[in-house]
Design an enzyme around this catalytic site. Structure first.
Site, PDB file in Angstrom:
ATOM      1  N   LEU A  97     -50.329-133.519  25.574  1.00  0.00           N
ATOM      2  CA  LEU A  97     -51.050-134.744  25.938  1.00  0.00           C
ATOM      3  C   LEU A  97     -50.586-135.929  25.110  1.00  0.00           C
ATOM      4  O   LEU A  97     -50.300-135.797  23.911  1.00  0.00           O
ATOM      5  CB  LEU A  97     -52.553-134.526  25.752  1.00  0.00           C
ATOM      6  N   ASN A 111     -58.131-126.292  20.896  1.00  0.00           N
ATOM      7  CA  ASN A 111     -57.092-125.522  21.580  1.00  0.00           C
ATOM      8  C   ASN A 111     -57.033-124.122  20.988  1.00  0.00           C
ATOM      9  O   ASN A 111     -57.357-123.932  19.818  1.00  0.00           O
ATOM     10  CB  ASN A 111     -55.737-126.215  21.374  1.00  0.00           C
ATOM     11  N   HIS A 113     -54.316-121.085  20.178  1.00  0.00           N
ATOM     12  CA  HIS A 113     -52.874-120.833  20.057  1.00  0.00           C
ATOM     13  C   HIS A 113     -52.680-119.357  19.712  1.00  0.00           C
ATOM     14  O   HIS A 113     -53.374-118.833  18.845  1.00  0.00           O
ATOM     15  CB  HIS A 113     -52.274-121.732  18.980  1.00  0.00           C
ATOM     16  N   GLU A 183     -58.221-113.668  20.714  1.00  0.00           N
ATOM     17  CA  GLU A 183     -58.509-114.985  21.302  1.00  0.00           C
ATOM     18  C   GLU A 183     -59.870-114.990  21.984  1.00  0.00           C
ATOM     19  O   GLU A 183     -60.661-115.924  21.823  1.00  0.00           O
ATOM     20  CB  GLU A 183     -57.424-115.365  22.316  1.00  0.00           C
TER      21      GLU A 183
HETATM   22  C1  GAR Z   1     -53.101-117.562  25.682  1.00  0.00           C
HETATM   23  O1  GAR Z   1     -52.489-116.533  24.963  1.00  0.00           O
HETATM   24  C2  GAR Z   1     -53.100-118.855  24.895  1.00  0.00           C
HETATM   25  O2  GAR Z   1     -53.265-118.680  23.519  1.00  0.00           O
HETATM   26  C3  GAR Z   1     -51.733-119.375  25.197  1.00  0.00           C
HETATM   27  O3  GAR Z   1     -51.514-119.079  26.553  1.00  0.00           O
HETATM   28  C4  GAR Z   1     -52.291-117.937  26.921  1.00  0.00           C
HETATM   29  C5  GAR Z   1     -53.160-118.322  28.087  1.00  0.00           C
HETATM   30  O4  GAR Z   1     -53.859-117.211  28.584  1.00  0.00           O
HETATM   31  N1  GAR Z   1     -51.644-120.791  24.923  1.00  0.00           N
HETATM   32  C6  GAR Z   1     -50.546-121.375  24.478  1.00  0.00           C
HETATM   33  O5  GAR Z   1     -49.504-120.808  24.269  1.00  0.00           O
HETATM   34  C7  GAR Z   1     -50.690-122.891  24.274  1.00  0.00           C
HETATM   35  N2  GAR Z   1     -49.714-123.339  23.327  1.00  0.00           N
HETATM   36  P1  GAR Z   1     -55.125-117.419  29.518  1.00  0.00           P
HETATM   37  O6  GAR Z   1     -54.740-118.403  30.622  1.00  0.00           O
HETATM   38  O7  GAR Z   1     -55.357-116.036  30.074  1.00  0.00           O
HETATM   39  O8  GAR Z   1     -56.277-117.916  28.684  1.00  0.00           O
END
Ligand code: GAR
Length: 212
Positions: A97, A111, A113, A183
Protein backbone atom coordinates in the site's frame (compact mmCIF):
# COMPACT_ATOMS: atom_id res chain seq x y z
CA UNK A 1 -21.77 -7.02 9.67
CA UNK A 2 -21.17 -9.65 12.34
CA UNK A 3 -20.21 -8.71 15.94
CA UNK A 4 -19.50 -5.19 17.26
CA UNK A 5 -18.59 -2.45 18.32
CA UNK A 6 -15.02 -1.88 16.88
CA UNK A 7 -15.62 -1.92 13.13
CA UNK A 8 -13.11 -4.24 11.43
CA UNK A 9 -12.35 -4.38 7.70
CA UNK A 10 -10.21 -7.15 6.22
CA UNK A 11 -7.96 -6.91 3.15
CA UNK A 12 -7.42 -10.24 1.39
CA UNK A 13 -6.06 -11.70 -1.85
CA UNK A 14 -6.31 -15.47 -1.54
CA UNK A 15 -7.61 -18.41 0.44
CA UNK A 16 -8.52 -16.41 3.53
CA UNK A 17 -7.76 -18.97 6.22
CA UNK A 18 -6.60 -16.13 8.50
CA UNK A 19 -9.81 -14.27 7.70
CA UNK A 20 -11.68 -17.41 8.74
CA UNK A 21 -9.83 -17.49 12.07
CA UNK A 22 -10.86 -13.87 12.69
CA UNK A 23 -14.48 -14.58 11.65
CA UNK A 24 -14.59 -17.53 14.06
CA UNK A 25 -13.19 -15.41 16.91
CA UNK A 26 -15.76 -12.67 16.24
CA UNK A 27 -18.60 -15.19 16.18
CA UNK A 28 -17.43 -16.88 19.39
CA UNK A 29 -17.26 -13.52 21.17
CA UNK A 30 -13.46 -13.67 21.70
CA UNK A 31 -13.09 -10.50 19.61
CA UNK A 32 -15.25 -7.61 20.79
CA UNK A 33 -15.54 -6.18 17.32
CA UNK A 34 -17.56 -6.57 14.16
CA UNK A 35 -16.40 -7.53 10.68
CA UNK A 36 -18.08 -4.98 8.44
CA UNK A 37 -16.38 -5.59 5.09
CA UNK A 38 -13.90 -7.84 3.31
CA UNK A 39 -12.02 -6.13 0.47
CA UNK A 40 -10.18 -8.34 -2.01
CA UNK A 41 -7.54 -7.40 -4.57
CA UNK A 42 -8.49 -10.58 -6.45
CA UNK A 43 -12.03 -11.20 -7.67
CA UNK A 44 -11.53 -14.99 -7.52
CA UNK A 45 -10.20 -15.14 -3.96
CA UNK A 46 -11.82 -17.89 -1.89
CA UNK A 47 -11.76 -15.40 1.00
CA UNK A 48 -14.71 -13.65 -0.69
CA UNK A 49 -16.73 -16.86 -0.52
CA UNK A 50 -15.89 -17.25 3.16
CA UNK A 51 -17.13 -13.71 3.83
CA UNK A 52 -20.39 -14.29 1.92
CA UNK A 53 -21.04 -17.49 3.85
CA UNK A 54 -21.00 -15.42 7.03
CA UNK A 55 -23.10 -12.55 5.72
CA UNK A 56 -20.20 -10.06 5.57
CA UNK A 57 -20.18 -7.39 2.84
CA UNK A 58 -17.55 -7.87 0.13
CA UNK A 59 -15.81 -5.48 -2.24
CA UNK A 60 -13.23 -6.08 -4.97
CA UNK A 61 -10.51 -3.50 -5.68
CA UNK A 62 -8.14 -4.82 -8.34
CA UNK A 63 -4.66 -3.35 -8.61
CA UNK A 64 -4.80 -3.83 -12.40
CA UNK A 65 -7.73 -1.40 -12.68
CA UNK A 66 -5.67 1.60 -11.50
CA UNK A 67 -2.84 3.46 -13.14
CA UNK A 68 -0.72 3.76 -9.98
CA UNK A 69 -0.19 2.25 -6.54
CA UNK A 70 -1.31 5.56 -5.10
CA UNK A 71 -4.71 5.46 -6.84
CA UNK A 72 -5.20 1.81 -5.88
CA UNK A 73 -4.38 2.61 -2.24
CA UNK A 74 -6.64 5.67 -2.28
CA UNK A 75 -9.53 3.50 -3.43
CA UNK A 76 -8.86 0.91 -0.72
CA UNK A 77 -8.86 3.66 1.93
CA UNK A 78 -12.00 5.16 0.38
CA UNK A 79 -13.93 1.86 0.52
CA UNK A 80 -12.86 1.23 4.13
CA UNK A 81 -13.87 4.75 5.10
CA UNK A 82 -17.28 4.28 3.44
CA UNK A 83 -17.84 1.30 5.72
CA UNK A 84 -16.60 3.38 8.69
CA UNK A 85 -13.85 0.85 9.41
CA UNK A 86 -11.82 1.48 12.60
CA UNK A 87 -9.31 -1.39 12.34
CA UNK A 88 -7.92 -2.81 9.08
CA UNK A 89 -6.65 -6.42 9.12
CA UNK A 90 -4.42 -7.42 6.22
CA UNK A 91 -5.00 -11.18 6.00
CA UNK A 92 -3.01 -12.67 3.15
CA UNK A 93 -3.11 -9.36 1.27
CA UNK A 94 -0.49 -9.54 -1.49
CA UNK A 95 -0.22 -5.86 -2.46
CA UNK A 96 1.94 -3.10 -1.02
CA UNK A 97 0.00 0.00 0.00
CA UNK A 98 1.06 3.54 -0.79
CA UNK A 99 1.63 6.11 1.97
CA UNK A 100 -1.74 7.69 1.12
CA UNK A 101 -3.37 4.70 2.87
CA UNK A 102 -1.47 5.47 6.06
CA UNK A 103 -2.65 9.07 6.13
CA UNK A 104 -6.01 7.50 7.00
CA UNK A 105 -5.13 4.30 8.86
CA UNK A 106 -1.77 4.89 10.56
CA UNK A 107 -1.72 2.87 13.80
CA UNK A 108 -5.01 1.18 12.96
CA UNK A 109 -3.89 -1.43 10.42
CA UNK A 110 -2.28 -4.77 11.21
CA UNK A 111 -0.76 -7.55 9.11
CA UNK A 112 0.15 -11.22 9.55
CA UNK A 113 3.53 -12.33 8.18
CA UNK A 114 4.55 -16.01 7.92
CA UNK A 115 8.00 -15.65 9.56
CA UNK A 116 9.72 -14.11 12.55
CA UNK A 117 10.17 -10.46 11.59
CA UNK A 118 12.41 -8.54 11.25
CA UNK A 119 13.99 -11.55 9.47
CA UNK A 120 12.58 -12.85 6.18
CA UNK A 121 10.40 -9.82 5.45
CA UNK A 122 10.27 -6.99 2.94
CA UNK A 123 9.46 -6.64 -0.73
CA UNK A 124 9.30 -9.98 -2.52
CA UNK A 125 8.97 -11.94 0.73
CA UNK A 126 5.46 -13.30 0.72
CA UNK A 127 3.64 -16.60 0.86
CA UNK A 128 5.64 -19.60 -0.33
CA UNK A 129 8.78 -17.53 -1.04
CA UNK A 130 9.17 -16.82 2.67
CA UNK A 131 9.17 -20.50 3.62
CA UNK A 132 11.63 -21.36 0.84
CA UNK A 133 14.03 -18.68 2.07
CA UNK A 134 13.66 -19.78 5.69
CA UNK A 135 14.40 -23.45 4.87
CA UNK A 136 17.34 -22.50 2.62
CA UNK A 137 18.89 -20.37 5.38
CA UNK A 138 19.28 -23.35 7.71
CA UNK A 139 17.65 -21.58 10.64
CA UNK A 140 16.11 -23.99 13.16
CA UNK A 141 13.08 -21.91 14.06
CA UNK A 142 10.45 -19.99 12.17
CA UNK A 143 7.06 -18.69 13.18
CA UNK A 144 4.57 -15.94 12.53
CA UNK A 145 4.33 -12.24 13.33
CA UNK A 146 1.40 -9.89 13.72
CA UNK A 147 2.52 -6.28 13.41
CA UNK A 148 1.13 -2.82 12.86
CA UNK A 149 1.47 -1.82 9.23
CA UNK A 150 3.63 1.15 8.32
CA UNK A 151 4.72 2.63 5.01
CA UNK A 152 7.79 0.41 4.92
CA UNK A 153 6.92 -3.17 3.96
CA UNK A 154 6.96 -5.63 6.91
CA UNK A 155 8.57 -3.05 9.21
CA UNK A 156 6.14 -2.01 11.91
CA UNK A 157 5.72 -2.44 15.66
CA UNK A 158 5.37 -6.14 16.49
CA UNK A 159 2.20 -7.06 18.36
CA UNK A 160 2.51 -10.85 18.74
CA UNK A 161 4.85 -13.59 17.59
CA UNK A 162 5.14 -17.32 18.16
CA UNK A 163 7.60 -19.91 16.94
CA UNK A 164 7.74 -23.33 15.31
CA UNK A 165 10.76 -25.64 15.26
CA UNK A 166 12.06 -26.64 11.82
CA UNK A 167 12.74 -30.38 11.62
CA UNK A 168 15.31 -32.01 9.30
CA UNK A 169 12.61 -33.33 6.97
CA UNK A 170 10.59 -30.10 6.76
CA UNK A 171 9.86 -28.71 3.29
CA UNK A 172 8.48 -25.25 2.45
CA UNK A 173 5.03 -26.90 2.25
CA UNK A 174 5.20 -28.65 5.62
CA UNK A 175 6.64 -25.52 7.24
CA UNK A 176 3.85 -23.38 5.75
CA UNK A 177 1.25 -25.73 7.27
CA UNK A 178 2.86 -25.53 10.73
CA UNK A 179 3.22 -21.75 10.55
CA UNK A 180 -0.42 -21.34 9.47
CA UNK A 181 -1.52 -23.06 12.68
CA UNK A 182 0.40 -20.42 14.63
CA UNK A 183 -1.05 -17.64 12.47
CA UNK A 184 -4.61 -18.79 13.15
CA UNK A 185 -3.92 -18.59 16.89
CA UNK A 186 -2.04 -15.29 17.17
CA UNK A 187 -3.95 -13.16 14.64
CA UNK A 188 -7.34 -13.38 16.39
CA UNK A 189 -5.54 -12.79 19.71
CA UNK A 190 -3.91 -9.59 18.40
CA UNK A 191 -7.27 -8.35 17.08
CA UNK A 192 -8.87 -9.23 20.43
CA UNK A 193 -6.25 -7.14 22.30
CA UNK A 194 -6.70 -4.17 19.93
CA UNK A 195 -10.48 -4.26 20.23
CA UNK A 196 -10.22 -4.45 24.02
CA UNK A 197 -8.05 -1.31 23.96
CA UNK A 198 -5.15 -3.14 25.62
CA UNK A 199 -2.35 -2.26 23.17
CA UNK A 200 -0.10 0.77 23.49
CA UNK A 201 2.64 1.57 21.00
CA UNK A 202 5.91 3.05 22.24
CA UNK A 203 8.25 3.52 19.27
CA UNK A 204 8.80 0.03 17.87
CA UNK A 205 7.56 -1.66 21.03
CA UNK A 206 3.97 -2.68 21.57
CA UNK A 207 3.02 -3.02 25.20
CA UNK A 208 0.08 -5.04 26.34
CA UNK A 209 -1.83 -3.72 29.32
CA UNK A 210 -3.58 -6.30 31.46
CA UNK A 211 -7.35 -6.41 31.21
CA UNK A 212 -9.70 -6.65 34.17
C1 GAR B 1 -0.44 -16.51 5.16
O1 GAR B 1 0.55 -17.46 5.44
C2 GAR B 1 0.05 -15.11 5.43
O2 GAR B 1 0.92 -15.01 6.53
C3 GAR B 1 0.78 -14.81 4.16
O3 GAR B 1 0.00 -15.37 3.14
C4 GAR B 1 -0.76 -16.46 3.67
C5 GAR B 1 -2.21 -16.20 3.39
O4 GAR B 1 -3.00 -17.29 3.77
N1 GAR B 1 0.97 -13.39 4.00
C6 GAR B 1 2.03 -12.86 3.41
O5 GAR B 1 2.95 -13.49 2.95
C7 GAR B 1 2.00 -11.32 3.34
N2 GAR B 1 3.34 -10.82 3.22
P1 GAR B 1 -4.57 -17.12 3.97
O6 GAR B 1 -5.12 -16.40 2.74
O7 GAR B 1 -5.06 -18.54 4.03
O8 GAR B 1 -4.82 -16.35 5.24
Amino acid sequence: MIGGPVRIGALVSGSGSNLQAIIDAVESGQIKGGLVVVVSSNDRAYALERARQHGIATEVVRYEDFSSRREFSEQIAHVLTEYRVDLVCLAGFMRILDRVFFERYHGDAMNIHPALLPAFGGKGMYGHLVHEAVIASGTQFSGATVHFVTEECDVGPIILQDIVRIEDDDTPESLAAKVLQVEHRIYPKAVELYCAGLLTVDGMRVRRRSGQ
